[in-house]
Design a protein around this motif. Structure first.
Motif, PDB file in Angstrom:
ATOM      1  N   LEU A   1     -45.441  14.016 -93.332  1.00 21.72           N
ATOM      2  CA  LEU A   1     -46.298  15.068 -92.813  1.00 21.72           C
ATOM      3  C   LEU A   1     -45.533  15.937 -91.821  1.00 21.72           C
ATOM      4  CD1 LEU A   1     -49.002  16.490 -92.655  1.00 21.72           C
ATOM      5  CD2 LEU A   1     -49.703  14.805 -90.932  1.00 21.72           C
ATOM      6  N   GLY A   2     -44.705  15.333 -90.984  1.00 25.41           N
ATOM      7  CA  GLY A   2     -43.876  16.110 -90.059  1.00 25.41           C
ATOM      8  C   GLY A   2     -42.976  17.082 -90.804  1.00 25.41           C
ATOM      9  N   CYS A   3     -42.380  16.623 -91.897  1.00 21.90           N
ATOM     10  CA  CYS A   3     -41.537  17.504 -92.724  1.00 21.90           C
ATOM     11  C   CYS A   3     -42.360  18.633 -93.322  1.00 21.90           C
ATOM     12  CB  CYS A   3     -40.871  16.705 -93.838  1.00 21.90           C
ATOM     13  SG  CYS A   3     -39.630  15.530 -93.272  1.00 21.90           S
ATOM     14  N   LEU A   4     -43.550  18.304 -93.786  1.00 19.83           N
ATOM     15  CA  LEU A   4     -44.419  19.304 -94.393  1.00 19.83           C
ATOM     16  C   LEU A   4     -44.885  20.339 -93.362  1.00 19.83           C
ATOM     17  CD1 LEU A   4     -45.810  20.226 -96.975  1.00 19.83           C
ATOM     18  CD2 LEU A   4     -47.708  18.707 -96.403  1.00 19.83           C
ATOM     19  N   ILE A   5     -45.210  19.901 -92.166  1.00 21.34           N
ATOM     20  CA  ILE A   5     -45.617  20.830 -91.097  1.00 21.34           C
ATOM     21  C   ILE A   5     -44.473  21.795 -90.798  1.00 21.34           C
ATOM     22  CG2 ILE A   5     -46.177  21.018 -88.634  1.00 21.34           C
ATOM     23  CD1 ILE A   5     -47.782  18.371 -89.009  1.00 21.34           C
ATOM     24  N   TYR A   6     -43.272  21.283 -90.696  1.00 16.82           N
ATOM     25  CA  TYR A   6     -42.094  22.131 -90.458  1.00 16.82           C
ATOM     26  C   TYR A   6     -41.986  23.191 -91.551  1.00 16.82           C
ATOM     27  CZ  TYR A   6     -37.194  23.415 -89.672  1.00 16.82           C
ATOM     28  OH  TYR A   6     -36.026  24.101 -89.440  1.00 16.82           O
ATOM     29  N   PHE A   7     -42.119  22.759 -92.802  1.00 14.43           N
ATOM     30  CA  PHE A   7     -42.008  23.669 -93.936  1.00 14.43           C
ATOM     31  C   PHE A   7     -43.097  24.747 -93.901  1.00 14.43           C
ATOM     32  CE2 PHE A   7     -43.048  24.809 -98.348  1.00 14.43           C
ATOM     33  CZ  PHE A   7     -41.833  25.351 -98.741  1.00 14.43           C
ATOM     34  N   VAL A   8     -44.326  24.355 -93.614  1.00  8.76           N
ATOM     35  CA  VAL A   8     -45.443  25.309 -93.597  1.00  8.76           C
ATOM     36  C   VAL A   8     -45.294  26.308 -92.456  1.00  8.76           C
ATOM     37  CG1 VAL A   8     -47.940  25.513 -93.208  1.00  8.76           C
ATOM     38  CG2 VAL A   8     -47.053  23.790 -94.793  1.00  8.76           C
ATOM     39  N   VAL A   9     -44.911  25.845 -91.280  1.00  8.99           N
ATOM     40  CA  VAL A   9     -44.817  26.718 -90.107  1.00  8.99           C
ATOM     41  C   VAL A   9     -43.626  27.670 -90.193  1.00  8.99           C
ATOM     42  CG1 VAL A   9     -44.449  26.738 -87.607  1.00  8.99           C
ATOM     43  CG2 VAL A   9     -46.113  25.174 -88.601  1.00  8.99           C
ATOM     44  N   LEU A  10     -42.482  27.182 -90.684  1.00  8.85           N
ATOM     45  CA  LEU A  10     -41.278  28.017 -90.695  1.00  8.85           C
ATOM     46  C   LEU A  10     -40.908  28.576 -92.064  1.00  8.85           C
ATOM     47  CD1 LEU A  10     -38.932  26.167 -88.201  1.00  8.85           C
ATOM     48  CD2 LEU A  10     -40.438  28.109 -87.797  1.00  8.85           C
ATOM     49  N   GLY A  11     -41.506  28.033 -93.112  1.00 12.13           N
ATOM     50  CA  GLY A  11     -41.211  28.539 -94.447  1.00 12.13           C
ATOM     51  C   GLY A  11     -39.855  28.117 -94.990  1.00 12.13           C
ATOM     52  N   ARG A  12     -39.300  27.060 -94.440  1.00 14.16           N
ATOM     53  CA  ARG A  12     -38.033  26.552 -94.963  1.00 14.16           C
ATOM     54  C   ARG A  12     -38.029  25.026 -94.872  1.00 14.16           C
ATOM     55  NH1 ARG A  12     -35.806  29.084 -89.834  1.00 14.16           N
ATOM     56  NH2 ARG A  12     -35.182  27.287 -88.608  1.00 14.16           N
ATOM     57  N   LYS A  13     -37.227  24.429 -95.744  1.00 17.71           N
ATOM     58  CA  LYS A  13     -37.171  22.967 -95.790  1.00 17.71           C
ATOM     59  C   LYS A  13     -36.465  22.417 -94.565  1.00 17.71           C
ATOM     60  CE  LYS A  13     -36.942  22.621-100.800  1.00 17.71           C
ATOM     61  NZ  LYS A  13     -36.110  22.175-101.947  1.00 17.71           N
ATOM     62  N   PRO A  14     -36.956  21.293 -94.047  1.00 15.60           N
ATOM     63  CA  PRO A  14     -36.241  20.646 -92.955  1.00 15.60           C
ATOM     64  C   PRO A  14     -34.850  20.227 -93.419  1.00 15.60           C
ATOM     65  CG  PRO A  14     -38.332  19.543 -93.395  1.00 15.60           C
ATOM     66  CD  PRO A  14     -38.125  20.559 -94.461  1.00 15.60           C
ATOM     67  N   LEU A  15     -33.890  20.391 -92.560  1.00 12.28           N
ATOM     68  CA  LEU A  15     -32.520  19.953 -92.820  1.00 12.28           C
ATOM     69  C   LEU A  15     -31.890  20.638 -94.038  1.00 12.28           C
ATOM     70  CD1 LEU A  15     -33.123  16.146 -92.219  1.00 12.28           C
ATOM     71  CD2 LEU A  15     -32.371  17.842 -90.554  1.00 12.28           C
ATOM     72  N   GLU A  16     -32.366  21.851 -94.356  1.00 13.42           N
ATOM     73  CA  GLU A  16     -31.836  22.540 -95.534  1.00 13.42           C
ATOM     74  C   GLU A  16     -30.357  22.889 -95.381  1.00 13.42           C
ATOM     75  OE1 GLU A  16     -34.079  26.104 -96.237  1.00 13.42           O
ATOM     76  OE2 GLU A  16     -33.404  27.061 -94.392  1.00 13.42           O
ATOM     77  N   ASP A  17     -29.866  22.943 -94.164  1.00  6.98           N
ATOM     78  CA  ASP A  17     -28.458  23.241 -93.935  1.00  6.98           C
ATOM     79  C   ASP A  17     -27.567  22.004 -94.067  1.00  6.98           C
ATOM     80  OD1 ASP A  17     -29.232  25.841 -93.430  1.00  6.98           O
ATOM     81  OD2 ASP A  17     -29.313  25.547 -91.262  1.00  6.98           O
ATOM     82  N   TRP A  18     -28.156  20.853 -94.189  1.00  7.14           N
ATOM     83  CA  TRP A  18     -27.417  19.594 -94.281  1.00  7.14           C
ATOM     84  C   TRP A  18     -27.268  19.187 -95.742  1.00  7.14           C
ATOM     85  CZ3 TRP A  18     -26.436  15.738 -90.285  1.00  7.14           C
ATOM     86  CH2 TRP A  18     -26.679  16.205 -88.997  1.00  7.14           C
ATOM     87  N   GLU A  19     -26.158  18.577 -96.070  1.00  5.31           N
ATOM     88  CA  GLU A  19     -26.010  17.962 -97.383  1.00  5.31           C
ATOM     89  C   GLU A  19     -26.800  16.662 -97.380  1.00  5.31           C
ATOM     90  OE1 GLU A  19     -22.039  17.518 -98.817  1.00  5.31           O
ATOM     91  OE2 GLU A  19     -21.442  19.474 -98.029  1.00  5.31           O
ATOM     92  N   SER A  20     -27.388  16.316 -98.512  1.00  3.57           N
ATOM     93  CA  SER A  20     -28.229  15.117 -98.555  1.00  3.57           C
ATOM     94  C   SER A  20     -27.450  13.857 -98.187  1.00  3.57           C
ATOM     95  CB  SER A  20     -28.891  14.964 -99.921  1.00  3.57           C
ATOM     96  OG  SER A  20     -27.931  14.877-100.937  1.00  3.57           O
ATOM     97  N   SER A  21     -26.173  13.809 -98.523  1.00  2.38           N
ATOM     98  CA  SER A  21     -25.373  12.623 -98.161  1.00  2.38           C
ATOM     99  C   SER A  21     -25.224  12.519 -96.640  1.00  2.38           C
ATOM    100  CB  SER A  21     -24.005  12.661 -98.830  1.00  2.38           C
ATOM    101  OG  SER A  21     -23.291  13.821 -98.443  1.00  2.38           O
ATOM    102  N   ALA A  22     -25.095  13.643 -95.954  1.00  2.00           N
ATOM    103  CA  ALA A  22     -24.987  13.631 -94.490  1.00  2.00           C
ATOM    104  C   ALA A  22     -26.298  13.175 -93.854  1.00  2.00           C
ATOM    105  CB  ALA A  22     -24.596  15.011 -93.976  1.00  2.00           C
ATOM    106  N   VAL A  23     -27.419  13.590 -94.422  1.00  2.00           N
ATOM    107  CA  VAL A  23     -28.724  13.152 -93.912  1.00  2.00           C
ATOM    108  C   VAL A  23     -28.857  11.644 -94.094  1.00  2.00           C
ATOM    109  CG1 VAL A  23     -31.227  13.310 -94.223  1.00  2.00           C
ATOM    110  CG2 VAL A  23     -29.834  15.387 -94.311  1.00  2.00           C
ATOM    111  N   ARG A  24     -28.506  11.147 -95.262  1.00  2.00           N
ATOM    112  CA  ARG A  24     -28.590   9.699 -95.505  1.00  2.00           C
ATOM    113  C   ARG A  24     -27.696   8.923 -94.546  1.00  2.00           C
ATOM    114  NH1 ARG A  24     -28.932  11.355-100.807  1.00  2.00           N
ATOM    115  NH2 ARG A  24     -26.717  11.034-101.206  1.00  2.00           N
ATOM    116  N   ARG A  25     -26.470   9.402 -94.303  1.00  2.00           N
ATOM    117  CA  ARG A  25     -25.572   8.712 -93.359  1.00  2.00           C
ATOM    118  C   ARG A  25     -26.178   8.685 -91.961  1.00  2.00           C
ATOM    119  NH1 ARG A  25     -21.606  11.513 -96.105  1.00  2.00           N
ATOM    120  NH2 ARG A  25     -21.445  13.087 -94.460  1.00  2.00           N
ATOM    121  N   SER A  26     -26.762   9.792 -91.541  1.00  2.00           N
ATOM    122  CA  SER A  26     -27.403   9.842 -90.218  1.00  2.00           C
ATOM    123  C   SER A  26     -28.524   8.825 -90.124  1.00  2.00           C
ATOM    124  CB  SER A  26     -27.959  11.243 -89.949  1.00  2.00           C
ATOM    125  OG  SER A  26     -26.924  12.179 -89.905  1.00  2.00           O
TER     126      SER A  26
END
Length: 106
Positions: free
Chosen positions: A28-53
C-alpha cells in the motif's frame, strides 16, 4: 515489481481474510507513492540493487519533490512508515486508514 497491482492488493478485511499482513501495508505504501507522484517507487534503481538492499536489511530511500504540496508531505510521512524494513514496525491497516482520513481533501 516494486509496485503491486491493485488487483492483488488487499485494501480491507473480508470474512474470508483473517488479517492484513505487513506485506500488504508495504504494498500500500508503494501504491500511495505511485498515486501521489505518478511514478513507480525506486524506478531509478535496478531491481537487483533493490533486492541487494533488502537482503542487507534496508529499504532504499524514495525520491520526493524538493517542494511538496500538503498532500505530498502527508504521503511522504505515511509511505515512510509503511515501507519500514522491519515488518513488525509497520503500522496496521487500521492505523493507515486513520491517517488517510486526516489527509487534506483535494
Amino acid at each position: 515489481s516494486p509496485v503491486s497491482s491493485p488487483c492483488t492488493l488487499h485494501m480491507g478485511k473480508t470474512p474470508e481474510m483473517q488479517h492484513i499482513t505487513p506485506a500488504d501495508v508495504f504494498s500500500l505504501g508503494c501504491l500511495i507513492y505511485f498515486v501521489v507522484l505518478g511514478r513507480k517507487p525506486l524506478e531509478d534503481w535496478e531491481s537487483s540493487a533493490v533486492r541487494r538492499s533488502m537482503h542487507r536489511g534496508f529499504v532504499p530511500s524514495l525520491t520526493w519533490p524538493e517542494s511538496c504540496v500538503p498532500l505530498q508531505m502527508e504521503a511522504m510521512a505515511l509511505v515512510h512508515v509503511c515501507l519500514t524494513f522491519d515488518p513488525t514496525m509497520r503500522p496496521t491497516m487500521e492505523t493507515v486508514q486513520e491517517v488517510l482520513h486526516r489527509w487534506p481533501v483535494c
